[in-house]
Design an enzyme around this catalytic site. Structure first.
Site, PDB file in Angstrom:
ATOM      1  N   ASP A  45      -3.682   0.648  -9.890  1.00 53.43           N
ATOM      2  CA  ASP A  45      -5.106   0.391 -10.094  1.00 53.43           C
ATOM      3  C   ASP A  45      -5.436   0.143 -11.560  1.00 53.43           C
ATOM      4  OD1 ASP A  45      -5.235   0.822  -7.413  1.00 53.43           O
ATOM      5  OD2 ASP A  45      -6.327   2.713  -7.525  1.00 53.43           O
ATOM      6  N   GLU A  83       0.834  -1.209   0.000  1.00 54.27           N
ATOM      7  CA  GLU A  83       0.000   0.000   0.000  1.00 54.27           C
ATOM      8  C   GLU A  83       0.863   1.251   0.000  1.00 54.27           C
ATOM      9  OE1 GLU A  83      -3.233   0.015  -1.164  1.00 54.27           O
ATOM     10  OE2 GLU A  83      -3.476  -1.479   0.403  1.00 54.27           O
ATOM     11  N   ALA A 123     -15.031   2.777  -1.629  1.00 55.97           N
ATOM     12  CA  ALA A 123     -14.688   1.633  -0.783  1.00 55.97           C
ATOM     13  C   ALA A 123     -13.218   1.263  -0.860  1.00 55.97           C
ATOM     14  CB  ALA A 123     -15.545   0.424  -1.169  1.00 55.97           C
TER      15      ALA A 123
END
Length: 385
Positions: A173, A36, A126
């Site tokens: 992403d 992350e 989310a």
């Protein structure tokens, strides 16, 4: 053709009074298993593409305009398909689509007038990358069958988000939305922009949505990017070969400890240790070592919580609760932070107990009904046939 796509075509035809040349393209959201805030630091990430997807139906209208409508929020917009270089951001969801059109225009790809209808099962806010799913599915639709290399498609989506939307995100992403494979995780080297497919052991992957998104998230993201750049600049005075935090070892991070503010040091420490955790997780996954995978999950969350400071009370509570439930190997926040989802690894036999326990505990603590999503590693973006 998949039932969902056929149904979408029917609704498209009813909306636009058009029955010809309708095509449907899809792109998935993602859950990042581990790694992350490392992508924009040229590091390693290990996401999976999801079974939750964004579909875009498109057909030419011959009128020189782009009509973009969303079934999810009932909103629509119309913009000219020419002079896209002069289009300004609207500061809403349409920027992800318009930004892609602008980038295609910049790349010399003509944008013809077309009607678009968007339908998505990727939850917004989310941390499951609804934005990248929208960018990539829209790019495929606007390409209208023109071929583009997969890596160039991912980069185009990232440029749209960086340049038009204005978020300085890394490539993860968009990359996973393009390159995802069924039953595989994808180890992405964000420095070389290459990847390796990773086998996953038999394990349940569930995301738990806090149903909150703190406003701090957007501004804090930009601050973290700047803090990482500050750490790199300080390191280059001692280690000229360093070009990103990816290049730094833990020892080099310690060497700049007294030369930068504490917050900058902690950001750098998270990124370098997170890169190490990603590689260790890949090894554990290939070896089927679920206990080690779970340990690395929790270590990642604690680093995000304390060193990178992008967690929040709701995420921490879900992680702390999850790791105390029998059958759970590990839990961590996933996505940018300040809300969104946790991702959890658990034994299939413990799923029912996990769901009932975590939902009840969260409701009791915050008065909010969390949502749980199954995360099945799925295929990347494509035209639906």
């Amino acid at each position: 053709m998949a039932v969902a796509a056929q149904d979408l075509i029917g609704r498209f035809q009813a909306r636009y009074r058009s029955a010809d040349d309708v095509r449907v393209f899809r792109a998935p959201g993602r859950t990042n298993l581990i790694g992350e805030h490392t992508d924009y630091n040229a590091g390693f990430v290990l996401p999976v593409a999801l079974n939750m997807t964004t579909h875009v139906a498109i057909a030419p209208n011959g009128q020189g305009v782009l009509r973009i409508a969303s079934e999810n929020n009932g909103e629509s917009v119309e913009i000219p398909a020419v002079d896209l270089a002069f289009i300004q951001p609207r500061k809403d969801w349409t920027d992800y689509v318009i930004g892609v059109a602008v980038e295609l225009h910049k790349a010399g790809i003509p944008i013809e007038g077309a009607n678009l209808l968007i339908s998505s099962t990727v939850p917004v806010g989310a941390g499951l990358s609804s934005s990248a799913a929208l960018e990539i599915s829209s790019a495929l639709a606007l390409l209208a069958g023109l071929k583009m290399e997969k890596i160039d498609l991912a980069r185009l989506g990232q440029r749209a988000e960086n340049g038009f939307v204005g978020l300085p995100c890394g490539l993860m992403d968009q990359y996973i939305s393009v390159f995802g494979e069924v039953d595989k995780a994808v180890l992405i080297d964000c420095q070389s922009q290459t990847h390796t497919m990773v086998n996953l052991p038999k394990v349940e992957i569930l995301a738990v949505n806090t149903m909150v998104k703190h406003e701090l998230g957007s501004s804090a993201y930009r601050i973290r990017v700047a803090e990482c750049a500050e750490a790199v600049a300080a390191a280059q005075l001692l280690f000229p070969e360093v070009t990103s935090l990816r290049d730094m070892s833990s020892q080099q991070v310690e060497a700049i400890h007294g030369r930068v503010a504490d917050n900058v040091y902690h950001r750098a420490r998270h990124v370098t240790t997170e890169d190490e955790r990603v590689l260790a997780f890949m090894k554990a996954s290939e070896g089927g070592d679920l206990a080690e995978m779970g340990r690395l999950f929790v270590g990642s969350h604690r680093s995000l919580q304390h060193d990178y400071e992008v967690s929040c009370e709701e995420l921490d509570f879900l992680v702390d609760t999850a790791v105390g439930i029998p059958g759970v190997y590990g839990s961590r926040m996933t996505g940018g932070g300040f809300g969104g989802c946790t991702v959890n690894l658990l034994d299939a036999a413990g799923r029912e107990a996990f769901e009932s326990t975590i939902l009840a505990a969260y409701k009791d603590k915050f008065g909010i009904d969390a949502k749980i999503y199954e995360c099945h590693p799925s295929a990347g973006a494509t035209e639906v046939v």
